[in-house]
Design an enzyme around this catalytic site. Sequence first.
Site, PDB file in Angstrom:
ATOM      1  N   GLU A   3       0.875  -1.161   0.000  1.00  0.00           N
ATOM      2  CA  GLU A   3       0.000   0.000   0.000  1.00  0.00           C
ATOM      3  C   GLU A   3       0.919   1.219   0.000  1.00  0.00           C
ATOM      4  O   GLU A   3       2.140   1.053  -0.065  1.00  0.00           O
ATOM      5  CB  GLU A   3      -0.928  -0.030   1.227  1.00  0.00           C
ATOM      6  CG  GLU A   3      -1.795  -1.286   1.212  1.00  0.00           C
ATOM      7  CD  GLU A   3      -2.737  -1.441   2.388  1.00  0.00           C
ATOM      8  OE1 GLU A   3      -3.095  -0.426   2.999  1.00  0.00           O
ATOM      9  OE2 GLU A   3      -3.105  -2.583   2.693  1.00  0.00           O
ATOM     10  N   LYS A  59      -0.314   3.614  -5.354  1.00  0.00           N
ATOM     11  CA  LYS A  59       0.299   2.296  -5.516  1.00  0.00           C
ATOM     12  C   LYS A  59       1.081   2.195  -6.823  1.00  0.00           C
ATOM     13  O   LYS A  59       1.611   1.129  -7.153  1.00  0.00           O
ATOM     14  CB  LYS A  59      -0.780   1.213  -5.473  1.00  0.00           C
ATOM     15  CG  LYS A  59      -1.481   1.144  -4.125  1.00  0.00           C
ATOM     16  CD  LYS A  59      -2.629   0.156  -4.153  1.00  0.00           C
ATOM     17  CE  LYS A  59      -3.449   0.268  -2.873  1.00  0.00           C
ATOM     18  NZ  LYS A  59      -4.702  -0.517  -2.951  1.00  0.00           N
ATOM     19  N   HIS A  93      10.516 -16.208  -9.599  1.00  0.00           N
ATOM     20  CA  HIS A  93       9.502 -15.159  -9.725  1.00  0.00           C
ATOM     21  C   HIS A  93      10.106 -13.807 -10.071  1.00  0.00           C
ATOM     22  O   HIS A  93       9.398 -12.803 -10.056  1.00  0.00           O
ATOM     23  CB  HIS A  93       8.693 -15.056  -8.443  1.00  0.00           C
ATOM     24  CG  HIS A  93       8.028 -16.346  -8.072  1.00  0.00           C
ATOM     25  ND1 HIS A  93       7.102 -16.963  -8.890  1.00  0.00           N
ATOM     26  CD2 HIS A  93       8.171 -17.154  -7.006  1.00  0.00           C
ATOM     27  CE1 HIS A  93       6.698 -18.098  -8.318  1.00  0.00           C
ATOM     28  NE2 HIS A  93       7.336 -18.225  -7.185  1.00  0.00           N
ATOM     29  N   ARG A 111       2.466 -13.915  -7.530  1.00  0.00           N
ATOM     30  CA  ARG A 111       1.056 -14.051  -7.852  1.00  0.00           C
ATOM     31  C   ARG A 111       0.653 -13.368  -9.162  1.00  0.00           C
ATOM     32  O   ARG A 111      -0.476 -13.531  -9.628  1.00  0.00           O
ATOM     33  CB  ARG A 111       0.242 -13.484  -6.690  1.00  0.00           C
ATOM     34  CG  ARG A 111      -0.908 -14.367  -6.324  1.00  0.00           C
ATOM     35  CD  ARG A 111      -1.508 -13.910  -5.017  1.00  0.00           C
ATOM     36  NE  ARG A 111      -2.942 -14.073  -5.053  1.00  0.00           N
ATOM     37  CZ  ARG A 111      -3.755 -13.627  -4.123  1.00  0.00           C
ATOM     38  NH1 ARG A 111      -3.270 -12.970  -3.089  1.00  0.00           N
ATOM     39  NH2 ARG A 111      -5.037 -13.829  -4.216  1.00  0.00           N
ATOM     40  N   ARG A 254     -13.946  -7.805   1.483  1.00  0.00           N
ATOM     41  CA  ARG A 254     -12.576  -7.876   1.983  1.00  0.00           C
ATOM     42  C   ARG A 254     -12.582  -8.103   3.484  1.00  0.00           C
ATOM     43  O   ARG A 254     -13.433  -7.573   4.203  1.00  0.00           O
ATOM     44  CB  ARG A 254     -11.822  -6.569   1.679  1.00  0.00           C
ATOM     45  CG  ARG A 254     -11.887  -6.122   0.228  1.00  0.00           C
ATOM     46  CD  ARG A 254     -11.236  -7.105  -0.699  1.00  0.00           C
ATOM     47  NE  ARG A 254      -9.855  -7.315  -0.326  1.00  0.00           N
ATOM     48  CZ  ARG A 254      -8.844  -6.521  -0.660  1.00  0.00           C
ATOM     49  NH1 ARG A 254      -9.076  -5.462  -1.396  1.00  0.00           N
ATOM     50  NH2 ARG A 254      -7.624  -6.787  -0.279  1.00  0.00           N
TER      51      ARG A 254
END
Length: 264
Positions: A3, A59, A93, A111, A254
């Site tokens: 964040e 972000k 990754h 991800r 959330r």
Amino acid sequence: MPELAEVEYYRKQWNPGLGKTIKAVRINSRVRDFRDCPVKEMVRRLPGRRLEASQAHGKQMVFQFEPGAWLGVHLGMTGKLRFSAADPLPDPHAHLVLALPAGWLVFSDPRQFGKILFEVSVHPPHWWTRLPPEILSRDFTLRRLKAAVKRHRNTSLKSFLLMQRYFPGVGNWMADEILWRARLDPRRTPGSLDDGEIKALFQRLRWVCRQSLRIVGDHWGEFPESWLFRRRWKGGGACPKTRGPLVREPVGGRTTCWSPQWQK
DNA sequence: CAACCTGTTCGCCA
DNA sequence: ATGGCGAACAGGTT
């Protein structure tokens, strides 16, 4: 995790590359992070260019190269930036690797919810210049917040604070921290707020952004015990204000943590 | 093993 | 058209 303040922290991890010329670009173009990126052009045109500056905005980040080229980075859910003195080849990754004369700038993202953008241009690209006002800027006004409240009066406060077009950089934990400090129940709607509550929300928004940048933005510091942040991750936590139990359940889709005795 | 996850975008519905 | 919601994305962690 990224964040607002964490994004600022990661941006600085590429500072060892400032003033350095990119020698080579290594990329895993199959991953989702590059869905909007002209990969071939980037691999062809980034080598030979010098990293000049970088900025964070909510972000989103941009890395500026000379002669004119712009690399946009969004970390998504699990993205990270780091400088590595050793070749990061073993990291499966590490999807984007910029080789410097000494060392490597690494973007990794297991991800693959992150996003890489690239544009060759003298002027900054539209995806950078058209971002909404930052929460700590002069253009982020109470008036602007009230307009957003009016437009989205029927959603939950939790969903509301996660809207990046109004609150760039606010993510799941920041939204909870802000609502806790404003003493507002995350299930309330923006339309139900009176003037005093909107003002409290405005002030706590700016305060949480400023403090988290100070604590995490420079060096990955610990938040004080007085923050909800320290209790929110697991069930069974106690509110730092009332010592009463915290609730943890989904709001607006959330996971949300709040203190029912404290937030109304 | 199953559930969960600090983000965004898409399709559906009102 | 606009607003609001839930699913989907992909892989690691608890």
